[in-house]
Design a protein around this motif. Sequence first.
Motif, mmCIF file in Angstrom:
data_model
loop_
_atom_site.group_PDB
_atom_site.id
_atom_site.type_symbol
_atom_site.label_atom_id
_atom_site.label_comp_id
_atom_site.label_asym_id
_atom_site.label_seq_id
_atom_site.Cartn_x
_atom_site.Cartn_y
_atom_site.Cartn_z
ATOM 1 N N GLU A 191 6.805 0.564 22.186
ATOM 2 C CA GLU A 191 7.766 -0.077 21.385
ATOM 3 C C GLU A 191 7.788 0.620 19.949
ATOM 4 N N ASN A 192 8.690 1.071 19.272
ATOM 5 C CA ASN A 192 8.788 1.343 18.015
ATOM 6 C C ASN A 192 9.082 0.333 16.962
ATOM 7 N N ILE A 193 8.342 0.105 15.977
ATOM 8 C CA ILE A 193 8.343 -0.907 15.109
ATOM 9 C C ILE A 193 8.832 -0.812 13.745
ATOM 10 N N LEU A 205 6.820 -0.698 7.115
ATOM 11 C CA LEU A 205 5.898 -0.303 8.019
ATOM 12 C C LEU A 205 6.871 0.350 9.275
ATOM 13 N N ASN A 206 6.190 1.564 9.726
ATOM 14 C CA ASN A 206 6.722 2.287 10.655
ATOM 15 C C ASN A 206 5.589 2.709 11.615
ATOM 16 N N ALA A 207 5.950 2.031 13.018
ATOM 17 C CA ALA A 207 4.580 2.303 14.114
ATOM 18 C C ALA A 207 5.018 2.337 15.386
ATOM 19 N N LYS A 208 4.146 2.918 16.124
ATOM 20 C CA LYS A 208 4.399 2.732 17.538
ATOM 21 C C LYS A 208 3.385 2.329 18.024
ATOM 22 N N LEU A 209 3.794 1.181 19.123
ATOM 23 C CA LEU A 209 2.820 0.413 20.082
ATOM 24 C C LEU A 209 2.748 0.718 21.320
ATOM 25 N N GLY A 210 1.777 1.283 22.245
ATOM 26 C CA GLY A 210 1.853 1.274 23.379
ATOM 27 C C GLY A 210 0.714 0.467 24.104
ATOM 28 N N ALA A 211 1.014 -0.058 25.563
ATOM 29 C CA ALA A 211 -0.004 -0.793 26.133
ATOM 30 C C ALA A 211 0.436 -1.105 27.500
ATOM 31 N N SER A 212 -0.610 -1.229 28.312
ATOM 32 C CA SER A 212 -0.646 -1.628 29.560
ATOM 33 C C SER A 212 -1.228 -2.987 29.787
ATOM 34 N N VAL A 213 -0.259 -3.851 30.149
ATOM 35 C CA VAL A 213 -0.612 -5.307 30.341
ATOM 36 C C VAL A 213 -0.400 -5.772 31.792
ATOM 37 N N VAL A 214 -1.387 -6.430 32.418
ATOM 38 C CA VAL A 214 -1.179 -7.016 33.803
ATOM 39 C C VAL A 214 -1.212 -8.631 33.457
ATOM 40 N N GLN A 215 -0.193 -9.187 34.310
ATOM 41 C CA GLN A 215 0.202 -10.570 34.371
ATOM 42 C C GLN A 215 -0.100 -10.870 35.904
ATOM 43 N N ASP A 251 19.757 -3.869 9.621
ATOM 44 C CA ASP A 251 19.613 -3.475 10.956
ATOM 45 C C ASP A 251 18.939 -4.423 11.731
ATOM 46 N N GLU A 252 19.484 -4.623 13.044
ATOM 47 C CA GLU A 252 18.858 -5.691 13.986
ATOM 48 C C GLU A 252 17.547 -5.254 14.414
ATOM 49 N N ASN A 253 16.914 -4.021 14.308
ATOM 50 C CA ASN A 253 15.884 -3.572 14.901
ATOM 51 C C ASN A 253 14.908 -3.514 13.926
ATOM 52 N N VAL A 254 15.284 -3.952 12.561
ATOM 53 C CA VAL A 254 14.097 -4.178 11.361
ATOM 54 C C VAL A 254 13.881 -5.443 11.043
ATOM 55 N N GLU A 255 12.718 -5.764 11.141
ATOM 56 C CA GLU A 255 12.428 -7.191 10.571
ATOM 57 C C GLU A 255 11.820 -7.330 9.268
ATOM 58 N N THR A 256 12.336 -8.428 8.648
ATOM 59 C CA THR A 256 11.661 -8.398 7.246
ATOM 60 C C THR A 256 10.719 -9.738 7.080
ATOM 61 N N GLU A 257 9.922 -9.372 6.491
ATOM 62 C CA GLU A 257 8.723 -10.391 6.513
ATOM 63 C C GLU A 257 8.247 -10.404 5.103
ATOM 64 N N PRO A 258 7.972 -11.749 4.648
ATOM 65 C CA PRO A 258 7.419 -11.837 3.153
ATOM 66 C C PRO A 258 5.922 -11.043 2.978
ATOM 67 N N LEU A 259 6.033 -10.583 1.699
ATOM 68 C CA LEU A 259 4.816 -9.900 1.523
ATOM 69 C C LEU A 259 3.796 -10.893 0.766
#
Length: 184
Positions: free
Chosen positions: A92-94, A67-77, A114-122
């Motif tokens: 963030e690029n994912i 999966l290659n994706a881009k996430l954008g969001a404006s959050v208010v805390q 690569d540290e920026n790539v996460e591996t998950e079980p399918l």
Amino acid sequence: MTKNQSKIHNASVVAVSDLPQNGEYRFALDFTEQQLGQIIQDLELVDLTKLSFDGTIKAAGRESWTLNAKLGASVVQSCVITLEPVKTRIDENIQRDFIPNDQDFEEDSVSEMDENVETEPLGNEIDLFAIASEVIALNLPPYPQIPGATLENAVFTEPGKAAMTDDDAKPFASLASLKDKLSK
């Protein structure tokens, strides 16, 4: 380009069996009010706006997917000091590699990843909503603060009683200073 490659999907959960083996699955999520509300509640946000999550899922071998994706969001805390709203932009690029549960990693291959790539079980499906929620959670400021906000020393007590100070809460500090005076 096949029909599957040109179509942009908006399902928040993708069945692995629906993914094209020889192409890419393109997605652009349109979050419902209920999904936005769920993220706001789960992450204890004041507000969440301008949320976008789009990308592709491609085969990476016979049984693996990337999966290659881009996430954008404006959050208010809430500011941790004043409780006033603090707005943060997340972009963030994912990249996630999904591999079968039974595939083993060799020690050498894990250290070279690569540290920026996460591996998950399918599993049987890829939950894009859960990935988007996780990326937002991991990129929130842990202690949102309005610029220039400082924490003053607040003293609270019942009327007519002496308030406990920070020094009173440290009884061993006064013993240490007494020990220093006696040893001189």
